[in-house]
Structures are given as C-alpha cells and as structure tokens.
Design an enzyme around this catalytic site. Structure first.
Site, PDB file in Angstrom:
ATOM      1  N   ASN A 171       9.738 -11.269  -2.576  1.00  0.00           N
ATOM      2  CA  ASN A 171       8.875 -11.008  -3.727  1.00  0.00           C
ATOM      3  C   ASN A 171       9.753 -10.832  -4.958  1.00  0.00           C
ATOM      4  O   ASN A 171      10.976 -10.899  -4.878  1.00  0.00           O
ATOM      5  CB  ASN A 171       7.991  -9.782  -3.470  1.00  0.00           C
ATOM      6  CG  ASN A 171       8.814  -8.546  -3.202  1.00  0.00           C
ATOM      7  OD1 ASN A 171       9.559  -8.091  -4.067  1.00  0.00           O
ATOM      8  ND2 ASN A 171       8.712  -8.004  -1.996  1.00  0.00           N
ATOM      9  N   ASP A 174       4.799  -6.817   3.241  1.00  0.00           N
ATOM     10  CA  ASP A 174       3.829  -6.292   4.205  1.00  0.00           C
ATOM     11  C   ASP A 174       3.900  -7.043   5.530  1.00  0.00           C
ATOM     12  O   ASP A 174       3.562  -6.507   6.574  1.00  0.00           O
ATOM     13  CB  ASP A 174       2.405  -6.413   3.637  1.00  0.00           C
ATOM     14  CG  ASP A 174       2.179  -5.417   2.513  1.00  0.00           C
ATOM     15  OD1 ASP A 174       2.818  -4.355   2.547  1.00  0.00           O
ATOM     16  OD2 ASP A 174       1.387  -5.715   1.595  1.00  0.00           O
ATOM     17  N   ILE A 221       7.282   1.937   5.840  1.00  0.00           N
ATOM     18  CA  ILE A 221       8.424   2.857   5.833  1.00  0.00           C
ATOM     19  C   ILE A 221       8.013   4.202   5.230  1.00  0.00           C
ATOM     20  O   ILE A 221       8.265   5.271   5.780  1.00  0.00           O
ATOM     21  CB  ILE A 221       9.605   2.243   5.042  1.00  0.00           C
ATOM     22  CG1 ILE A 221       9.949   0.887   5.651  1.00  0.00           C
ATOM     23  CG2 ILE A 221      10.809   3.168   5.046  1.00  0.00           C
ATOM     24  CD1 ILE A 221      10.873   0.036   4.810  1.00  0.00           C
TER      25      ILE A 221
HETATM   26  O1  C5P Z   1       0.758   0.013   0.549  1.00  0.00           O
HETATM   27  P1  C5P Z   1       1.636  -0.352  -0.624  1.00  0.00           P
HETATM   28  O2  C5P Z   1       2.606  -1.463  -0.293  1.00  0.00           O
HETATM   29  O3  C5P Z   1       0.920  -0.589  -1.897  1.00  0.00           O
HETATM   30  O4  C5P Z   1       2.491   0.978  -0.861  1.00  0.00           O
HETATM   31  C1  C5P Z   1       3.517   1.027  -1.786  1.00  0.00           C
HETATM   32  C2  C5P Z   1       4.481   2.106  -1.420  1.00  0.00           C
HETATM   33  O5  C5P Z   1       4.743   2.094  -0.020  1.00  0.00           O
HETATM   34  C3  C5P Z   1       5.826   1.929  -2.071  1.00  0.00           C
HETATM   35  O6  C5P Z   1       6.382   3.213  -2.276  1.00  0.00           O
HETATM   36  C4  C5P Z   1       6.610   1.138  -1.040  1.00  0.00           C
HETATM   37  O7  C5P Z   1       8.006   1.335  -1.167  1.00  0.00           O
HETATM   38  C5  C5P Z   1       6.076   1.724   0.249  1.00  0.00           C
HETATM   39  N1  C5P Z   1       6.037   0.783   1.387  1.00  0.00           N
HETATM   40  C6  C5P Z   1       6.898   0.967   2.446  1.00  0.00           C
HETATM   41  N2  C5P Z   1       6.830   0.119   3.530  1.00  0.00           N
HETATM   42  C7  C5P Z   1       5.924  -0.872   3.578  1.00  0.00           C
HETATM   43  C8  C5P Z   1       5.039  -1.075   2.493  1.00  0.00           C
HETATM   44  C9  C5P Z   1       5.130  -0.228   1.416  1.00  0.00           C
HETATM   45  O8  C5P Z   1       7.729   1.868   2.389  1.00  0.00           O
HETATM   46  N3  C5P Z   1       5.895  -1.682   4.627  1.00  0.00           N
END
Ligand code: C5P
Length: 407
Positions: free
Chosen positions: A212, A280, A310
């Site tokens: 991304n 994701d 994470i």
């Molecule tokens: O669910 P979303 O991706 O919008 O959430 C964003 C937050 O979750 C950010 O702080 C991102 O670093 C964290 N995140 C993560 N691991 C993932 C997806 C998002 O730590 N697989």
C-alpha cells in the site's frame, strides 16, 4: 540504589510469599529500609518473626496493634513510606483494592495512603485469567497503580500459564525505576516504546507482492519524538524510503506475520503505538518460483487469507500487555463513529483518527490532521506537520503514563 528510600511492603497470603523475604533483603541491599505488614493469610506462609528479622524492624499484622499510643497508626505507616509494594498480591487483595474495601491493616493502609502503590500479582492461572480479576486489575491500572508481572510458567499448583509472581529482581528494578526522579524534559526516561510503521509487503511470488502507499512518515516521526523524551524506542518498520533516525533501534520486516512476531518478542514495553498500514490480506499459497503467464491465459486467481490483526492481538494480551496501546484509524467516511467503534473492537486505549478522504491524509504527505479518541473523550487537533503531531502525541502519552491511564 534506594538510598534513604523507605518501602512499605504488604505481604498477602500466597505461596509466593517466601519470595518476599528475598525482596526484603534486596531492598536493604540497595540501601533502602522496609516496614512490613502481613495479612492474616500471609502468616500461613511466612512468619512475622522471619519477616521482622530480615527487615530489622517490627512486622505489623493487626489493625488493633496500632491503636496503642506507643505504636504508629496506619496513616503514619503509609506516610513514612516513599512507595507501598504489595507482593505477593492475591486475587483477594486485588479485588478489595479495586473496590476500596478496608477491613484489616493492609487494606486500611492502602485506602488511606496518598503514596504511589505497586502490586506484584501472584495466583493460579485461572484466577488470573478470570474476567473479575482482569476487570479489577484494569481498574487498579486506571487508578494509577503500578502492576509488575505476573510471569508465565509452571505454578506451585502444577498448572502452567500466567500467574507466577514476578521474580524479586524484576520487582526491585521496578521499585528503583518508580522512585527515580523524573527529568521534566525527559518524562519517558527508562520507558520502552514500541512503534510499528510503514506498509507491509505480502508476497505473491519471489518478485511480486501486495503493498500500500504508506510512507511510514508518521511512525518515524513518533519514534523521533519518543526518543527525544528519553524513551528506549523500538521501531518495527515495513519497507520504507526513510533514513534511520539516530538512537533508535529499527527492526526491518516485510510481512504482517513478521511484524506481529517481532512486536511480541520486544515485550514488555510501556507504550505500543501501531502506526503501520498493515495489509489486511495475504496470499494464501504464495509461489516459491516466479509465476509465469501461461499460453492462452487471460486471467488468474489468487486466494487471499486474513493477516493477523497486530494491534488487536497486542491490546488483548493477557500477560505483558503494554500499559498504553495506541492504534490509528485512517478513514474516508464517518470518521469519528468508525474510530470509536475501532477503539472498542480492538481493545486499545487510544485511537488516532485521520481523514484520508482529502489531501490532509497520511498517505505520503507531510501534514496530518488528527482526532484523539479515548474511552471518555475526543480531541480534535488542528492540521500540523507529522512531526508536530508526533511531538504533541508523545507528550500526551507521557502524561497519561505518569498519571495512570485517565488524564
Ligand atoms: O482495522 P484497521 O486496519 O482500520 O485498523 C487500523 C489500526 O490497526 C492501525 O493502528 C494499524 O496499525 C492496526 N492494524 C494492525 N494489524 C492489522 C491491521 C491493522 O496492527 N492486520
């Protein structure tokens, strides 16, 4: 060193009480002095005589001892201390403290004190993991009480898991840190701050990947800000085109799975900020050899499977959860509602929401306009540089850490 520092050690009734004897010796070896209180149950595990002998002063065990004019009262006992340490802290005393109960000398002293308090929980793994205990520990944490441990390992009852009292060396280290004067310029001195930044690259084959547009700038700016405030910073970074900031340990990773593993390996930390734009999805069976176009092929299918979250994994850890867990929400619509829902779903303490639908957004630019969302409030900050957001945010987090979670 603990020169001239006085610790009030409250010993409650758990098998780990024998380790508190070692703790008394360690405090004295560091130049500190110790007054002690034993609960009724503690006396089943260690005797007031052994505690008093090691401490070199009388061990208190009964509220009514202290009504005597010749004795000091429970208020005095806490007033004379620089720090109160409850070790071991059983599920029972944790529940009493969380609810402000005061039915013996230990709990009365804890309720009457205005001194900093630290607990070292010790109990059976199921008691530790019980929702009631977790709720009580969170309450204490929010009340500004320091929690050391528990450790994971084999327990006296034969079970395995989190619940063992932290070792005396770890408790003494936490005591020394708690009593070290905070440099106003460096409020994060002695604290460990973990930051994830940048995109992740999820391989399709050895030469192609899903990625991304994250530049990593906000995460790197946070690392610089935390380092300026005196923190030991660990920056887990996806592939970015940024210089490594001086004084910061950078752990380069490519995939989300690696990022999660590295984050877990760095625990314990005081603050964890998840600023990475983690993919994701990852390719289910990424190819070991470069994928080639087949003759006559005009489409191809790739199966994607979810990556670990994470932020959510780290925020919901049963042991070693960082004291403050911060996530980001990059949204294009219903910014605040979505960010509040994310705070709850992910179990974190703060969400930094930024609108990426217009050009203020995080993707590549130098500026950012953010909203700070915690369980009880929303603050909207004006548009500023990513470094200014980072500096202000780290000051904010340092204050939260200093005052307990609610500020
Ligand atoms: O669910 P979303 O991706 O919008 O959430 C964003 C937050 O979750 C950010 O702080 C991102 O670093 C964290 N995140 C993560 N691991 C993932 C997806 C998002 O730590 N697989």
């Amino acid at each position: 060193m603990l020169n001239d520092k006085r610790i009030l050690l409250i010993i409650t009734g758990g098998i780990a009480a024998y380790k508190s004897l070692e703790l008394i010796r360690a405090i004295k070896k560091q130049g500190g002095s110790v007054s002690t209180i034993l609960t009724k149950a503690a006396k089943q595990f260690v005797t007031p005589l052994s505690v008093a002998t090691l401490a070199g002063e009388k061990a208190f065990d009964d509220l009514f001892d202290l009504n005597d004019e010749t004795e000091i009262g429970h208020i005095e006992l806490s007033r004379a201390a620089d720090l109160i340490v409850v070790a071991p802290a059983t599920a029972d005393i944790i529940a009493k403290m969380a609810n402000g109960m005061a039915d013996d000398l230990a709990t009365t002293t804890l309720l009457a004190t205005d001194k900093p308090v630290m607990i070292a929980p010790a109990m059976n793994v199921r008691m530790w993991e019980h929702v009631a205990t977790q709720r009580n520990v969170l309450q204490l944490h929010n009340d500004g009480i320091m929690v050391v441990g528990p450790d994971e390992g084999e327990m006296a009852c034969g079970e395995y898991g989190p619940g063992r009292m932290a070792e005396p060396e770890a408790i003494i280290a936490a005591i020394i840190e708690a009593l070290s004067p905070v440099d106003a310029e460096k409020p994060l001195q002695g604290k460990r701050v973990l930051i994830t930044a940048g995109p992740t690259h999820e391989p399709i084959d050895p030469v192609r990947y899903i990625a991304n547009r994250s530049s990593g700038r906000q995460g790197y700016a946070l690392a610089i800000a935390a380092e300026r405030l005196g923190a030991k910073v660990i920056l887990i970074s996806g592939p970015v085109n940024l210089d490594i900031p001086p004084g910061i340990e950078v752990l380069p990773v490519e995939t989300a799975s690696e990022m999660l593993q590295y984050a877990k390996d760095e625990l314990p930390v005081d603050i964890a900020i998840f600023a990475a734009a983690v993919a994701d999805w990852k390719v289910k069976n990424s190819a070991d050899e470069k994928l080639k176009k087949q003759k006559g092929q005009d489409s191809m299918q790739m199966q994607l499977v979810q990556n670990p979250d994470i932020l959510q994994t780290m925020a919901k850890l049963k042991t070693n959860r960082p004291q403050l867990v911060v996530g980001f929400a990059a949204e294009t619509e219903n910014l605040l509602e979505n960010a509040k829902a994310k705070l709850l779903k992910k179990g974190c303490d703060m969400i930094i929401a930024n609108d990426v639908s217009h050009e203020t957004g995080i993707m590549g630019g130098n500026d950012n306009q953010v909203h700070i969302i915690t369980a009880d409030k929303v603050e909207s900050w004006p548009k500023m540089s990513k470094q200014a957001v980072a500096d202000r945010l780290m000051e904010y987090l340092a204050a939260m850490l200093g005052h307990g979670v609610n500020i």
